[in-house]
Design a protein around this motif. Structure first.
Motif, PDB file in Angstrom:
ATOM      1  N   HIS A  46      -2.470  -2.843  -7.223  1.00  0.00           N
ATOM      2  CA  HIS A  46      -3.860  -4.267  -6.826  1.00  0.00           C
ATOM      3  C   HIS A  46      -5.013  -3.652  -7.889  1.00  0.00           C
ATOM      4  O   HIS A  46      -4.758  -3.021  -8.593  1.00  0.00           O
ATOM      5  CB  HIS A  46      -4.004  -4.688  -4.971  1.00  0.00           C
ATOM      6  CG  HIS A  46      -4.947  -5.437  -4.825  1.00  0.00           C
ATOM      7  ND1 HIS A  46      -5.707  -6.062  -4.166  1.00  0.00           N
ATOM      8  CD2 HIS A  46      -3.865  -6.820  -5.359  1.00  0.00           C
ATOM      9  CE1 HIS A  46      -5.748  -7.523  -3.793  1.00  0.00           C
ATOM     10  NE2 HIS A  46      -4.482  -8.011  -4.913  1.00  0.00           N
ATOM     11  N   CYS A  47      -5.935  -4.454  -7.506  1.00  0.00           N
ATOM     12  CA  CYS A  47      -7.380  -4.428  -8.129  1.00  0.00           C
ATOM     13  C   CYS A  47      -7.812  -2.688  -8.437  1.00  0.00           C
ATOM     14  O   CYS A  47      -8.094  -2.527  -9.766  1.00  0.00           O
ATOM     15  CB  CYS A  47      -8.536  -4.653  -8.239  1.00  0.00           C
ATOM     16  SG  CYS A  47      -8.711  -5.665  -6.058  1.00  0.00           S
ATOM     17  N   CYS A  48      -7.525  -2.160  -7.523  1.00  0.00           N
ATOM     18  CA  CYS A  48      -8.192  -0.675  -8.025  1.00  0.00           C
ATOM     19  C   CYS A  48      -7.025  -0.351  -9.259  1.00  0.00           C
ATOM     20  O   CYS A  48      -7.465   0.999  -9.821  1.00  0.00           O
ATOM     21  CB  CYS A  48      -7.335   0.514  -6.488  1.00  0.00           C
ATOM     22  SG  CYS A  48      -9.060   0.285  -5.427  1.00  0.00           S
ATOM     23  N   GLY A  84      -4.318   0.651  -4.650  1.00  0.00           N
ATOM     24  CA  GLY A  84      -4.404  -0.543  -4.138  1.00  0.00           C
ATOM     25  C   GLY A  84      -4.291  -1.086  -3.016  1.00  0.00           C
ATOM     26  O   GLY A  84      -4.264   0.002  -2.047  1.00  0.00           O
ATOM     27  N   THR A  85      -3.199  -2.130  -2.397  1.00  0.00           N
ATOM     28  CA  THR A  85      -3.409  -2.570  -1.007  1.00  0.00           C
ATOM     29  C   THR A  85      -1.997  -2.100  -0.851  1.00  0.00           C
ATOM     30  O   THR A  85      -1.206  -2.373  -2.229  1.00  0.00           O
ATOM     31  CB  THR A  85      -3.382  -3.743  -1.155  1.00  0.00           C
ATOM     32  OG1 THR A  85      -5.083  -4.610  -2.302  1.00  0.00           O
ATOM     33  CG2 THR A  85      -3.507  -4.793   0.294  1.00  0.00           C
ATOM     34  N   GLY A 111      -9.232   4.326  -3.159  1.00  0.00           N
ATOM     35  CA  GLY A 111      -9.385   3.045  -3.087  1.00  0.00           C
ATOM     36  C   GLY A 111      -9.683   2.547  -1.579  1.00  0.00           C
ATOM     37  O   GLY A 111      -8.991   3.020  -0.593  1.00  0.00           O
ATOM     38  N   GLY A 112     -10.710   1.975  -0.702  1.00  0.00           N
ATOM     39  CA  GLY A 112     -11.052   1.604   0.377  1.00  0.00           C
ATOM     40  C   GLY A 112      -9.290   0.997   0.993  1.00  0.00           C
ATOM     41  O   GLY A 112      -9.076   1.405   2.177  1.00  0.00           O
ATOM     42  N   CYS A 113      -8.736   0.330   0.381  1.00  0.00           N
ATOM     43  CA  CYS A 113      -7.311  -0.421   0.846  1.00  0.00           C
ATOM     44  C   CYS A 113      -6.181   0.332   0.773  1.00  0.00           C
ATOM     45  O   CYS A 113      -6.031   0.657   2.355  1.00  0.00           O
ATOM     46  CB  CYS A 113      -6.840  -1.469  -0.468  1.00  0.00           C
ATOM     47  SG  CYS A 113      -8.014  -2.857  -0.504  1.00  0.00           S
ATOM     48  N   PRO A 119     -10.209  -4.794   2.723  1.00  0.00           N
ATOM     49  CA  PRO A 119     -10.888  -5.623   3.277  1.00  0.00           C
ATOM     50  C   PRO A 119     -10.385  -6.756   4.134  1.00  0.00           C
ATOM     51  O   PRO A 119     -10.494  -7.626   4.307  1.00  0.00           O
ATOM     52  CB  PRO A 119     -11.799  -6.557   2.073  1.00  0.00           C
ATOM     53  CG  PRO A 119     -10.847  -5.737   0.721  1.00  0.00           C
ATOM     54  CD  PRO A 119     -11.026  -4.551   1.462  1.00  0.00           C
ATOM     55  N   TYR A 120      -8.781  -5.981   4.148  1.00  0.00           N
ATOM     56  CA  TYR A 120      -8.205  -6.952   4.355  1.00  0.00           C
ATOM     57  C   TYR A 120      -7.707  -6.107   6.125  1.00  0.00           C
ATOM     58  O   TYR A 120      -6.966  -7.217   6.734  1.00  0.00           O
ATOM     59  CB  TYR A 120      -6.566  -6.534   3.686  1.00  0.00           C
ATOM     60  CG  TYR A 120      -6.394  -7.809   2.102  1.00  0.00           C
ATOM     61  CD1 TYR A 120      -6.946  -9.011   2.232  1.00  0.00           C
ATOM     62  CD2 TYR A 120      -6.697  -6.495   1.071  1.00  0.00           C
ATOM     63  CE1 TYR A 120      -7.117  -9.089   0.451  1.00  0.00           C
ATOM     64  CE2 TYR A 120      -7.253  -6.509  -0.031  1.00  0.00           C
ATOM     65  CZ  TYR A 120      -7.586  -7.883  -0.936  1.00  0.00           C
ATOM     66  OH  TYR A 120      -7.643  -8.243  -1.750  1.00  0.00           O
ATOM     67  N   GLY A 144     -14.308   3.431  -2.394  1.00  0.00           N
ATOM     68  CA  GLY A 144     -14.712   2.728  -3.527  1.00  0.00           C
ATOM     69  C   GLY A 144     -13.924   1.267  -3.403  1.00  0.00           C
ATOM     70  O   GLY A 144     -12.696   1.232  -3.344  1.00  0.00           O
ATOM     71  N   CYS A 145     -14.740   0.501  -3.631  1.00  0.00           N
ATOM     72  CA  CYS A 145     -13.737  -0.843  -3.452  1.00  0.00           C
ATOM     73  C   CYS A 145     -14.325  -2.109  -4.843  1.00  0.00           C
ATOM     74  O   CYS A 145     -14.976  -2.258  -4.935  1.00  0.00           O
ATOM     75  CB  CYS A 145     -13.842  -2.009  -2.519  1.00  0.00           C
ATOM     76  SG  CYS A 145     -13.038  -3.209  -2.658  1.00  0.00           S
ATOM     77  N   PRO A 146     -13.618  -1.620  -6.462  1.00  0.00           N
ATOM     78  CA  PRO A 146     -13.057   0.021  -6.004  1.00  0.00           C
ATOM     79  C   PRO A 146     -13.740   0.842  -6.512  1.00  0.00           C
ATOM     80  O   PRO A 146     -15.195   1.149  -6.889  1.00  0.00           O
ATOM     81  CB  PRO A 146     -11.799  -0.819  -7.217  1.00  0.00           C
ATOM     82  CG  PRO A 146     -13.192  -1.019  -7.896  1.00  0.00           C
ATOM     83  CD  PRO A 146     -14.251  -2.603  -7.395  1.00  0.00           C
TER      84      PRO A 146
HETATM   85  S1  SF4 Z   1     -10.239  -1.497  -2.481  1.00  0.00           S
HETATM   86 FE1  SF4 Z   1     -11.294  -3.271  -3.225  1.00  0.00          FE
HETATM   87  S2  SF4 Z   1     -10.725  -3.219  -5.763  1.00  0.00           S
HETATM   88 FE2  SF4 Z   1      -9.457  -1.449  -3.862  1.00  0.00          FE
HETATM   89  S3  SF4 Z   1      -7.648  -2.966  -3.936  1.00  0.00           S
HETATM   90 FE3  SF4 Z   1      -8.656  -2.791  -2.320  1.00  0.00          FE
HETATM   91  S4  SF4 Z   1      -9.819  -4.898  -2.825  1.00  0.00           S
HETATM   92 FE4  SF4 Z   1      -8.642  -4.391  -4.537  1.00  0.00          FE
END
Ligand code: SF4
Length: 160
Positions: A46-48, A84-85, A111-113, A119-120, A144-146
């Motif tokens: 994902h975005c990370c 990522g997620t 990352g947090g995911c 955030p999910y 971190g996010c990200p």
């Molecule tokens: S932690 Fe944030 S930046 Fe990383 S994959 Fe999840 S939503 Fe995207």
């Protein structure tokens, strides 16, 4: 006082073993090699993953730490960076690829995911695995996010 040094004697002195010989066990040498040549398995989810790619590009240059060659196959990889997620659909693939990696192997949850759902994570969600630890053992967590590329590099250095 001036000393006359015979050039032949000086040359012989250089060959008497004083140049420095290091003895080490093969295991120690292998471990030094492993620590300085991690081969990450490409695993952007994902975005990370954008930050992970930035870490290996010219500005941050992951190659400085011997970890710039991302593998397209688990067979030569010893580090999985989960960036990522993690969706439920992807989870069995992650587990399968982890199982195919040779030991010793390491996992970085980036990352947090990847750490806890990010955030999910909310009541009633059904599509996301809340942390890659539930599938494979993560050795290092990079929050971190990200997280920025510096965060990933810090995580890499702490795992080496
Ligand atoms: S932690 Fe944030 S930046 Fe990383 S994959 Fe999840 S939503 Fe995207």
């Amino acid at each position: 006082m001036e000393m006359n040094v015979n050039p032949q004697q000086a040359a012989a002195h250089q060959k008497d073993g004083l140049m420095g010989v290091v003895f080490a066990s093969l295991e120690k040498l292998l471990n030094i090699g492993r620590a300085n040549s991690l081969w990450p398995l490409t695993f952007g989810l994902h975005c990370c993953a954008i930050e992970m790619m930035a870490a290996s590009a010219s500005r941050f240059d992951l190659d400085r730490f011997g970890a710039g060659v991302f593998r397209g196959s688990p067979r030569q990889a010893d580090l999985m960076i989960v960036a990522g997620t993690v969706s439920r659909k992807m989870a069995p693939r992650i587990k399968m690829l982890y199982d195919q990696m040779p030991a010793p192997k390491y996992v970085i949850a980036m990352g947090g995911c990847a750490m806890w759902g990010g955030p999910y994570q909310y009541d009633g969600q059904y599509a996301i695995i809340e942390g890659v630890d539930r599938i494979v053992p993560a050795d290092v967590h990079v929050p971190g996010c990200p997280p920025r590329p510096e965060g990933l590099i810090e995580g890499l250095l702490s795992s080496a």
